[in-house]
Every structure is written in structure tokens, then in C-alpha cells.
Design a protein around this motif. Structure first.
Motif, PDB file in Angstrom:
ATOM      1  N   SER A   1       0.870  -1.161  -0.026  1.00  0.00           N
ATOM      2  CA  SER A   1      -0.039   0.090   0.046  1.00  0.00           C
ATOM      3  C   SER A   1       0.858   1.506  -0.095  1.00  0.00           C
ATOM      4  O   SER A   1       0.439   2.095  -0.558  1.00  0.00           O
ATOM      5  CB  SER A   1      -0.938  -0.057   1.103  1.00  0.00           C
ATOM      6  OG  SER A   1      -0.349   0.143   2.459  1.00  0.00           O
TER       7      SER A   1
ATOM      8  N   LYS B   1       2.141   1.753  -3.674  1.00  0.00           N
ATOM      9  CA  LYS B   1       1.184   2.452  -4.602  1.00  0.00           C
ATOM     10  C   LYS B   1       0.988   3.749  -4.333  1.00  0.00           C
ATOM     11  O   LYS B   1       0.608   4.591  -5.101  1.00  0.00           O
ATOM     12  CB  LYS B   1      -0.162   1.555  -4.456  1.00  0.00           C
ATOM     13  CG  LYS B   1       0.127   0.218  -4.958  1.00  0.00           C
ATOM     14  CD  LYS B   1      -1.415  -0.431  -4.725  1.00  0.00           C
ATOM     15  CE  LYS B   1      -1.525  -1.854  -5.274  1.00  0.00           C
ATOM     16  NZ  LYS B   1      -2.687  -2.574  -5.037  1.00  0.00           N
TER      17      LYS B   1
ATOM     18  N   TRP C   1       1.530   7.081  -6.499  1.00  0.00           N
ATOM     19  CA  TRP C   1       0.598   8.063  -6.779  1.00  0.00           C
ATOM     20  C   TRP C   1       0.949   9.587  -6.562  1.00  0.00           C
ATOM     21  O   TRP C   1       0.905  10.489  -7.454  1.00  0.00           O
ATOM     22  CB  TRP C   1      -0.433   7.607  -5.724  1.00  0.00           C
ATOM     23  CG  TRP C   1      -1.815   8.899  -5.799  1.00  0.00           C
ATOM     24  CD1 TRP C   1      -2.818   8.909  -6.711  1.00  0.00           C
ATOM     25  CD2 TRP C   1      -1.680  10.001  -4.985  1.00  0.00           C
ATOM     26  NE1 TRP C   1      -3.595  10.023  -6.563  1.00  0.00           N
ATOM     27  CE2 TRP C   1      -3.020  10.864  -5.524  1.00  0.00           C
ATOM     28  CE3 TRP C   1      -1.163  10.590  -3.917  1.00  0.00           C
ATOM     29  CZ2 TRP C   1      -3.484  11.920  -4.820  1.00  0.00           C
ATOM     30  CZ3 TRP C   1      -1.637  11.825  -3.362  1.00  0.00           C
ATOM     31  CH2 TRP C   1      -2.838  12.558  -3.814  1.00  0.00           C
TER      32      TRP C   1
ATOM     33  N   ILE D   1      -5.925   2.096  -4.771  1.00  0.00           N
ATOM     34  CA  ILE D   1      -4.800   2.669  -3.551  1.00  0.00           C
ATOM     35  C   ILE D   1      -5.636   3.031  -2.314  1.00  0.00           C
ATOM     36  O   ILE D   1      -6.750   3.503  -2.384  1.00  0.00           O
ATOM     37  CB  ILE D   1      -4.089   4.092  -4.175  1.00  0.00           C
ATOM     38  CG1 ILE D   1      -3.520   3.921  -5.486  1.00  0.00           C
ATOM     39  CG2 ILE D   1      -3.343   4.481  -3.085  1.00  0.00           C
ATOM     40  CD1 ILE D   1      -2.866   5.160  -6.138  1.00  0.00           C
TER      41      ILE D   1
END
Length: 353
Positions: A171, A174, A178, A206
Motif C-alpha cells: 500500500s 502504491k 500516486w 490505492i
């Protein structure tokens, strides 16, 4: 050439110690790799990294993307929102080129401010300065890491607030991709269309969500301490190195059988720190608040030498580690003696978190 200044403003307070700060360190490398592979970012984006705890520090000044190198991310004491806002505004004033009658200046700076808690200073005057002189000159996105950030407070700075809920290493990867994708999109927007402001990349897949701001009434933190965590500074008796012990709040309390009472905080872990860097980023003049050890669940080992007891208090009030030796010496004040074990609750000084 007109630059797109990109400021990454990162909370490095004690509550970030452990997995969060380690993932930020990895994330910086992820951002570099992604930006260097994009022609728009290479052409226009200049990146700066500012860390803040009780005091702010520019880790990387505005630097061209192709020469940007990820810095080492430190840890400090406190969460000085007001001080870092003033630091950021001073940097924009000094280093972002303004448009004049003779030349085009830099594009509007984009700011990603990442934090996981509440300020331990009073940011009102800095927020007022931002809204008066910088809100139209820069585009800020506040990234709330977890659920402890007050949207009413940060809503006074920007309408753009997103919440990141970490769920493992993937996580975080990601999430930082982003950020890179958002910088790339912003670079493309100014290069192709001359459109300024932050262009956020899609959030699908996400653990990110937009935070709705219902109210912008001024708020403050009169306690000057982040009470979502209880963090303590210790020193290794063997090596003399320093470390932080982190406990996380359990809002509803926890029960562990009839012989143990409910507790407010549960041990997360103990982590070595660089004492000199920690001091340089920590707020000065802080008078430690105290907390009863009866509210703490879990005993850490020393992360510096492996001693099994990493949370032992001296008569001087400081914390250190001990092993199996009969006679011990406090590495803070030098007092020597024997270890006394007690079942009685007592108060111990904590950091600002």
C-alpha cells in the motif's frame, strides 16, 4: 525555462518512528525512479524535501529531477505545523521566481504535506500568513496518514485533503507511485496546456480517499502534545546510544485477563535514533508531560544491544536498558545502584509524540 517547483513536506515526528518512517524512506527512492522515467517531469519539475518535527529542516533544496537524490529521513520531537509553514513560505519567497514585466516566472508551486497527527505548536499565525499571501500562489494537498489528523484544522489551509490508510508495504508503494504520478500529471499540464495547480492521479486501487471538510472553524491544540501515541526516549546502558519506545493509543481500552487492568496504550516497538539529528529537529523548551506506567501495555527490549529490559527508569527520571547484571549505572546521570522491581504505578516523562 519555467520550472514547476514541487515541495514534499514530511512529518518526521516521533509518532512516525518505526514502519511509517521506513516506508517514507523507501518511498523517496520510488518517487525518484518514477520521475526520472518521465520526460515531462524531467523537463519541468524541480523537487524539494522539507522534514519537520518540532523544528523544520530542508533536506533537499529545489533540485532538477534528473539530479535529485533521495535524502536520509530523520526523526525529531514534536509536530511543529506553524514552524514548517513559515519555513515553507520563506523558501517559496526566496527560491521561486516571480513573473515580472520582463520575464515569465516559475509555475505555481505544488505542495504535498504529509502528516500523521496533530500539531504540538500553535499554527494560527502561520495559517493566517498562508491564507493572506501564499494560498493563491501555491497549490497544497494535505495527506493525512491514518485517522488522527484533524480535517477542520487543515481545512484552513486547503480544500484538497486526502487520507491514506496504510495496509502493508504494498500500500505504501502504491501511495508513493500516486504522488509521482500526480507530479507527472502536473508537469504535463503546465508543459502542454499552461494549466497550473496540482493534477491528482487516479486513486483507484490505492488506500486513498478524499476527506470532506464540513467546517473550517479555527481549532487549536492547547495540550501541545500528540496524545494518539505515547513515545519515550531511552538510552542504551551498553552502547550509550539513544532510542525511542512507541506505544499506540487503544481508544476503547484493552483487557488481558482478570489479573491485568485495561490500558490506554499498547507497545508498537523500540527503535534506535541518531541523538544529534533528533535534538536538532526537536522543539526547544519542552517540559515533559507525564503518564502513568499503568496505562502502558508491553515491555520493549533494547534495540541497540538486545538487553531484555528496555524501559527502566532512574531516580533522575530518564529511561534506559538493563540486562542481567546485579549493579547498574544510569547512562544519563551516572547514578549507580541495584534494580528495584515494583508493582506500584508511577508516572514517567514522555516526549511530544
Amino acid at each position: 525555462m519555467r520550472r514547476l517547483p514541487v515541495y514534499l513536506v514530511i512529518d518526521v515526528s516521533e509518532s512516525m518512528v518505526g514502519q511509517p518512517i521506513e516506508q517514507v524512506r523507501k518511498g523517496m527512492r520510488e518517487i525518484v525512479q518514477q520521475l526520472r522515467s518521465d520526460p515531462y517531469a524531467l523537463e519541468t519539475a524541480w523537487v524539494s524535501v522539507i522534514a519537520f518535527a518540532g523544528r523544520p529542516k530542508t533536506l533537499v533544496p529545489l533540485t532538477e529531477t534528473y539530479t535529485f537524490f533521495p535524502p536520509e529521513i530523520p526523526i525529531g520531537g514534536g509536530t511543529g505545523l506553524g514552524t514548517v509553514l513559515n519555513h515553507l513560505m520563506d523558501d517559496i519567497e526566496r527560491n521561486v521566481v516571480k513573473t515580472t514585466a520582463d520575464r515569465k516566472g516559475d509555475w505555481k508551486p505544488v505542495v504535498f504535506l504529509m502528516t500523521d497527527g496533530i500539531p504540538t505548536d500553535d499554527p494560527k499565525s502561520a495559517i493566517a500568513r498562508w491564507n493572506k499571501s501564499f494560498r493563491r500562489r501555491a497549490a497544497m494537498t494535505v495527506i493525512a496518514i491514518g485517522d488522527n489528523v484533524d480535517p477542520l484544522l487543515f481545512g484552513q489551509l486547503t480544500d484538497s485533503i486526502v487520507r491514506f490508510n496504510a495496509d502493508g508495504e504494498d500500500s505504501y508503494k502504491k501511495f508513493f507511485r500516486w504522488i509521482s504520478a500526480s507530479v507527472t500529471a502536473s508537469s504535463k499540464s503546465v508543459a502542454d496546456f499552461g494549466e497550473e495547480g496540482i493534477k491528482h492521479a487516479p486513486m483507484e486501487g490505492i488506500n486513498l480517499e478524499k476527506v470532506k471538510i464540513e467546517d473550517r472553524a479555527e481549532t487549536g491544540n492547547s495540550s501541545k502534545i500528540d496524545d494518539n501515541y505515547a513515545v519515550f526516549e531511552g538510552k542504551c546502558q551498553t552502547t550509550g546510544n539513544r532510542y525511542l519506545i512507541k506505544y499506540a493509543r487503544r481508544p476503547e481500552g484493552m483487557h488481558f485477563g482478570n489479573d491485568l487492568s485495561a490500558t490506554d496504550f499498547k507497545l508498537v516497538g523500540a527503535y534506535p535514533i541518531d541523538g544529534n539529528i533528533y535534538d536538532s529537529l526537536s522543539a526547544k523548551g519542552y517540559k515533559p508531560a507525564t503518564i502513568s506506567v499503568s496505562r502502558l501495555y508491553g515491555q520493549p527490549i533494547c534495540p541497540c544491544c538486545g538487553n531484555q529490559h528496555g524501559f527502566v527508569t532512574c531516580e533522575c527520571g530518564r529511561i534506559f536498558c538493563v540486562g542481567e547484571q546485579e549493579f547498574i549505572k544510569c547512562p544519563w546521570c551516572g547514578i549507580e545502584g541495584t534494580l528495584k522491581v515494583t508493582n506500584e504505578a508511577f508516572d514517567v516523562g514522555r516526549t511530544q509524540g
